[in-house]
Design a protein around this motif. Structure first.
Motif, PDB file in Angstrom:
ATOM      1  N   PRO A   1       0.797  -1.230   0.000  1.00 23.38           N
ATOM      2  CA  PRO A   1       0.000   0.000   0.000  1.00 23.38           C
ATOM      3  C   PRO A   1       0.834   1.288   0.000  1.00 23.38           C
ATOM      4  O   PRO A   1       0.286   2.368  -0.245  1.00 23.38           O
ATOM      5  CB  PRO A   1      -0.801  -0.106   1.312  1.00 23.38           C
ATOM      6  N   HIS A   2       2.135   1.194   0.275  1.00 28.50           N
ATOM      7  CA  HIS A   2       2.985   2.385   0.336  1.00 28.50           C
ATOM      8  C   HIS A   2       3.826   2.593  -0.924  1.00 28.50           C
ATOM      9  O   HIS A   2       4.554   3.581  -1.020  1.00 28.50           O
ATOM     10  CB  HIS A   2       3.933   2.295   1.543  1.00 28.50           C
ATOM     11  N   LEU A   3       3.725   1.678  -1.868  1.00 29.18           N
ATOM     12  CA  LEU A   3       4.568   1.773  -3.049  1.00 29.18           C
ATOM     13  C   LEU A   3       4.287   3.034  -3.872  1.00 29.18           C
ATOM     14  O   LEU A   3       5.162   3.531  -4.585  1.00 29.18           O
ATOM     15  CB  LEU A   3       4.390   0.535  -3.930  1.00 29.18           C
ATOM     16  N   ASN A   4       3.061   3.555  -3.749  1.00 30.32           N
ATOM     17  CA  ASN A   4       2.735   4.756  -4.531  1.00 30.32           C
ATOM     18  C   ASN A   4       3.487   5.996  -4.053  1.00 30.32           C
ATOM     19  O   ASN A   4       3.481   7.030  -4.726  1.00 30.32           O
ATOM     20  CB  ASN A   4       1.225   5.014  -4.504  1.00 30.32           C
ATOM     21  N   ARG A   5       4.163   5.912  -2.899  1.00 23.65           N
ATOM     22  CA  ARG A   5       4.926   7.058  -2.381  1.00 23.65           C
ATOM     23  C   ARG A   5       6.428   6.896  -2.560  1.00 23.65           C
ATOM     24  O   ARG A   5       7.184   7.799  -2.231  1.00 23.65           O
ATOM     25  CB  ARG A   5       4.629   7.253  -0.884  1.00 23.65           C
ATOM     26  N   ILE A   6       6.856   5.781  -3.085  1.00 20.93           N
ATOM     27  CA  ILE A   6       8.275   5.467  -3.018  1.00 20.93           C
ATOM     28  C   ILE A   6       9.123   6.430  -3.857  1.00 20.93           C
ATOM     29  O   ILE A   6      10.202   6.857  -3.435  1.00 20.93           O
ATOM     30  CB  ILE A   6       8.528   3.991  -3.420  1.00 20.93           C
ATOM     31  N   ASN A   7       8.650   6.807  -5.021  1.00 22.65           N
ATOM     32  CA  ASN A   7       9.425   7.741  -5.844  1.00 22.65           C
ATOM     33  C   ASN A   7       9.468   9.132  -5.224  1.00 22.65           C
ATOM     34  O   ASN A   7      10.510   9.801  -5.240  1.00 22.65           O
ATOM     35  CB  ASN A   7       8.844   7.811  -7.254  1.00 22.65           C
ATOM     36  N   GLU A   8       8.335   9.569  -4.677  1.00 19.16           N
ATOM     37  CA  GLU A   8       8.276  10.879  -4.007  1.00 19.16           C
ATOM     38  C   GLU A   8       9.265  10.936  -2.845  1.00 19.16           C
ATOM     39  O   GLU A   8      10.029  11.904  -2.710  1.00 19.16           O
ATOM     40  CB  GLU A   8       6.857  11.126  -3.495  1.00 19.16           C
ATOM     41  N   LEU A   9       9.263   9.892  -2.029  1.00 14.15           N
ATOM     42  CA  LEU A   9      10.145   9.884  -0.860  1.00 14.15           C
ATOM     43  C   LEU A   9      11.609   9.765  -1.269  1.00 14.15           C
ATOM     44  O   LEU A   9      12.482  10.424  -0.683  1.00 14.15           O
ATOM     45  CB  LEU A   9       9.758   8.736   0.073  1.00 14.15           C
ATOM     46  N   LYS A  10      11.901   8.948  -2.262  1.00 15.19           N
ATOM     47  CA  LYS A  10      13.279   8.836  -2.726  1.00 15.19           C
ATOM     48  C   LYS A  10      13.798  10.203  -3.173  1.00 15.19           C
ATOM     49  O   LYS A  10      14.925  10.594  -2.848  1.00 15.19           O
ATOM     50  CB  LYS A  10      13.390   7.842  -3.872  1.00 15.19           C
ATOM     51  N   THR A  11      12.962  10.947  -3.911  1.00 18.22           N
ATOM     52  CA  THR A  11      13.375  12.257  -4.400  1.00 18.22           C
ATOM     53  C   THR A  11      13.648  13.220  -3.258  1.00 18.22           C
ATOM     54  O   THR A  11      14.660  13.939  -3.250  1.00 18.22           O
ATOM     55  CB  THR A  11      12.298  12.840  -5.331  1.00 18.22           C
ATOM     56  N   LYS A  12      12.753  13.229  -2.252  1.00 20.68           N
ATOM     57  CA  LYS A  12      12.923  14.143  -1.111  1.00 20.68           C
ATOM     58  C   LYS A  12      14.218  13.846  -0.358  1.00 20.68           C
ATOM     59  O   LYS A  12      14.987  14.758  -0.026  1.00 20.68           O
ATOM     60  CB  LYS A  12      11.721  14.034  -0.170  1.00 20.68           C
ATOM     61  N   PHE A  13      14.449  12.573  -0.081  1.00 20.91           N
ATOM     62  CA  PHE A  13      15.654  12.220   0.683  1.00 20.91           C
ATOM     63  C   PHE A  13      16.917  12.384  -0.161  1.00 20.91           C
ATOM     64  O   PHE A  13      17.951  12.836   0.340  1.00 20.91           O
ATOM     65  CB  PHE A  13      15.542  10.800   1.233  1.00 20.91           C
ATOM     66  N   ALA A  14      16.842  12.033  -1.438  1.00 21.69           N
ATOM     67  CA  ALA A  14      18.005  12.193  -2.301  1.00 21.69           C
ATOM     68  C   ALA A  14      18.381  13.664  -2.436  1.00 21.69           C
ATOM     69  O   ALA A  14      19.570  14.019  -2.418  1.00 21.69           O
ATOM     70  CB  ALA A  14      17.725  11.583  -3.675  1.00 21.69           C
ATOM     71  N   ASN A  15      17.383  14.524  -2.540  1.00 27.92           N
ATOM     72  CA  ASN A  15      17.660  15.959  -2.646  1.00 27.92           C
ATOM     73  C   ASN A  15      18.308  16.507  -1.375  1.00 27.92           C
ATOM     74  O   ASN A  15      19.004  17.531  -1.413  1.00 27.92           O
ATOM     75  CB  ASN A  15      16.373  16.732  -2.942  1.00 27.92           C
ATOM     76  N   ALA A  16      18.051  15.827  -0.253  1.00 32.85           N
ATOM     77  CA  ALA A  16      18.662  16.240   1.016  1.00 32.85           C
ATOM     78  C   ALA A  16      20.008  15.556   1.251  1.00 32.85           C
ATOM     79  O   ALA A  16      20.625  15.754   2.305  1.00 32.85           O
ATOM     80  CB  ALA A  16      17.710  15.927   2.176  1.00 32.85           C
ATOM     81  N   GLY A  17      20.446  14.766   0.274  1.00 31.15           N
ATOM     82  CA  GLY A  17      21.763  14.141   0.368  1.00 31.15           C
ATOM     83  C   GLY A  17      21.792  12.778   1.015  1.00 31.15           C
ATOM     84  O   GLY A  17      22.857  12.320   1.458  1.00 31.15           O
ATOM     85  N   PHE A  18      20.631  12.082   1.074  1.00 28.78           N
ATOM     86  CA  PHE A  18      20.576  10.771   1.719  1.00 28.78           C
ATOM     87  C   PHE A  18      20.424   9.653   0.694  1.00 28.78           C
ATOM     88  O   PHE A  18      19.717   9.793  -0.300  1.00 28.78           O
ATOM     89  CB  PHE A  18      19.394  10.692   2.697  1.00 28.78           C
ATOM     90  N   ARG A  19      21.085   8.531   0.975  1.00 29.34           N
ATOM     91  CA  ARG A  19      20.828   7.311   0.217  1.00 29.34           C
ATOM     92  C   ARG A  19      19.479   6.772   0.675  1.00 29.34           C
ATOM     93  O   ARG A  19      19.212   6.708   1.875  1.00 29.34           O
ATOM     94  CB  ARG A  19      21.923   6.283   0.486  1.00 29.34           C
ATOM     95  N   PHE A  20      18.652   6.370  -0.267  1.00 32.91           N
ATOM     96  CA  PHE A  20      17.306   5.889   0.032  1.00 32.91           C
ATOM     97  C   PHE A  20      17.209   4.460  -0.471  1.00 32.91           C
ATOM     98  O   PHE A  20      17.325   4.203  -1.669  1.00 32.91           O
ATOM     99  CB  PHE A  20      16.272   6.783  -0.656  1.00 32.91           C
ATOM    100  N   VAL A  21      17.021   3.518   0.456  1.00 36.33           N
ATOM    101  CA  VAL A  21      17.052   2.095   0.108  1.00 36.33           C
ATOM    102  C   VAL A  21      15.724   1.431   0.473  1.00 36.33           C
ATOM    103  O   VAL A  21      15.324   1.426   1.640  1.00 36.33           O
ATOM    104  CB  VAL A  21      18.204   1.376   0.837  1.00 36.33           C
ATOM    105  N   PRO A  22      15.023   0.869  -0.510  1.00 35.18           N
ATOM    106  CA  PRO A  22      13.794   0.146  -0.205  1.00 35.18           C
ATOM    107  C   PRO A  22      14.086  -1.207   0.426  1.00 35.18           C
ATOM    108  O   PRO A  22      15.010  -1.908   0.005  1.00 35.18           O
ATOM    109  CB  PRO A  22      13.130  -0.016  -1.577  1.00 35.18           C
ATOM    110  N   ILE A  23      13.319  -1.553   1.437  1.00 34.80           N
ATOM    111  CA  ILE A  23      13.435  -2.855   2.098  1.00 34.80           C
ATOM    112  C   ILE A  23      12.253  -3.701   1.668  1.00 34.80           C
ATOM    113  O   ILE A  23      11.101  -3.373   1.972  1.00 34.80           O
ATOM    114  CB  ILE A  23      13.418  -2.714   3.635  1.00 34.80           C
ATOM    115  N   PRO A  24      12.466  -4.780   0.935  1.00 37.02           N
ATOM    116  CA  PRO A  24      11.343  -5.608   0.500  1.00 37.02           C
ATOM    117  C   PRO A  24      10.499  -6.080   1.685  1.00 37.02           C
ATOM    118  O   PRO A  24      11.030  -6.466   2.729  1.00 37.02           O
ATOM    119  CB  PRO A  24      12.021  -6.783  -0.210  1.00 37.02           C
ATOM    120  N   PHE A  25       9.193  -5.993   1.521  1.00 38.33           N
ATOM    121  CA  PHE A  25       8.257  -6.447   2.555  1.00 38.33           C
ATOM    122  C   PHE A  25       8.307  -7.966   2.649  1.00 38.33           C
ATOM    123  O   PHE A  25       8.296  -8.663   1.635  1.00 38.33           O
ATOM    124  CB  PHE A  25       6.847  -5.973   2.189  1.00 38.33           C
TER     125      PHE A  25
END
Length: 292
Positions: free
Chosen positions: A147-171
């Motif tokens: 149910p959270h996959l629809n936010r994954i690109n948005e969140l990756k962009t926000k954290f990447a823009n702040a200089g963070f590595r963003f790693v998805p953890i498979p459910f």
């Protein structure tokens, strides 16, 4: 080779995420939230250091900041081991600053788990940015709950823009009758692979080998020899898989015992799939004598 340990420090968490492996089992799980004294743990880890030199220690659980005297543990352990741990960053900023100010940031790695069911993004980001300014090596983890996959690109962009590595953890678990991570659709896997595409090679392998479950049964493995999983009561298992049948057969020992030692040789894996990203599987060309 430097020894590595995963230490399940305790079974306690202030969150109740619907995608947690303990979902629906918390009353039973928390019966095992027994805290062994800090002194006893430090004595055990100091013994490992005295016998083997510096080691790598990954603290998991349970939310580490919920453990009594976690700051004392971290301060001391970071002097004899390279420490990494995951946290939901729900601790107060004051507590976070008090603990981080006492450690050498070069010896700490933190996985910052963002849980949209419980955390506010702005408050989470403030603490994450403090850690980055402090020199802590950290990356943001995000459970790829369907149910959270629809936010994954948005969140990756926000954290990447702040200089963070963003790693998805498979459910890992069951959703809508499907067992995950096997249950991800082709489209969902493509989405996850696209998110991991720009990661460092190490992060990419770590994430993607959890999406694709790799068979490991009967392969020779160094788990239990150079790596082990330490449970909350000190019981040591060769790896993180849940050995539901004859679990006691796999016990390496108890790290709280003065006589504890890891195995001297590899053993054959008895699990269908590897929970350690195949890291400890013996390269066939280096262990031909064990195949004979």
């Amino acid at each position: 080779m430097m020894l590595e340990f995963d230490w399940l420090i305790h079974y306690r968490c202030n969150y109740r995420c619907p995608y947690c492996v303990f979902e629906g089992m918390w009353p039973e799980v928390e019966k095992y939230a027994v805290d062994i004294s800090v002194d006893k743990w430090l004595s055990a880890w100091q013994r490992v250091y005295s016998q083997n030199g510096e080691f790598r220690l990954t603290i998991t659980g349970g939310e580490p900041f919920e453990y009594p005297s976690f700051g004392v543990l971290l301060k001391t352990l970071s002097k004899i081991s390279l420490v990494s741990f995951d946290t939901n960053l729900s601790c107060s900023m004051d507590e976070l600053q008090a603990i981080i100010s006492q450690v050498d940031p070069r010896r700490i790695f933190m996985g910052l788990s963002f849980h949209p069911t419980h955390a506010r993004l702005d408050a989470f980001m403030i603490k994450a940015e403090y850690l980055k300014r402090s020199g802590i090596d950290c990356r943001v983890h995000f459970v790829a709950y369907p149910p959270h996959l629809n936010r994954i690109n948005e969140l990756k962009t926000k954290f990447a823009n702040a200089g963070f590595r963003f790693v998805p953890i498979p459910f890992r678990g069951v959703f809508n009758g499907l067992l995950y991570p096997q249950g991800y659709s082709v489209q969902e896997k493509s989405l996850l692979y696209e998110v991991t595409r720009t990661l460092t090679q190490q992060d990419k392998i770590w994430a993607e080998q959890q999406i694709v479950q790799v068979r490991s049964q009967d392969k020779w493995c160094h788990a239990g020899q150079y790596y082990a999983r330490v449970d909350f009561d000190g019981t040591v298992y060769p790896c993180g898989n849940d050995f539901t049948k004859s679990r006691e057969k796999y016990v390496v020992g108890n790290i709280l015992d003065d006589s504890f030692s890891l195995r001297a040789t590899p053993m054959q894996c008895r699990q269908d799939t590897c929970p350690c990203e195949f890291k400890w599987i013996v390269k066939e060309t280096t262990y031909n004598d064990q195949k004979a």
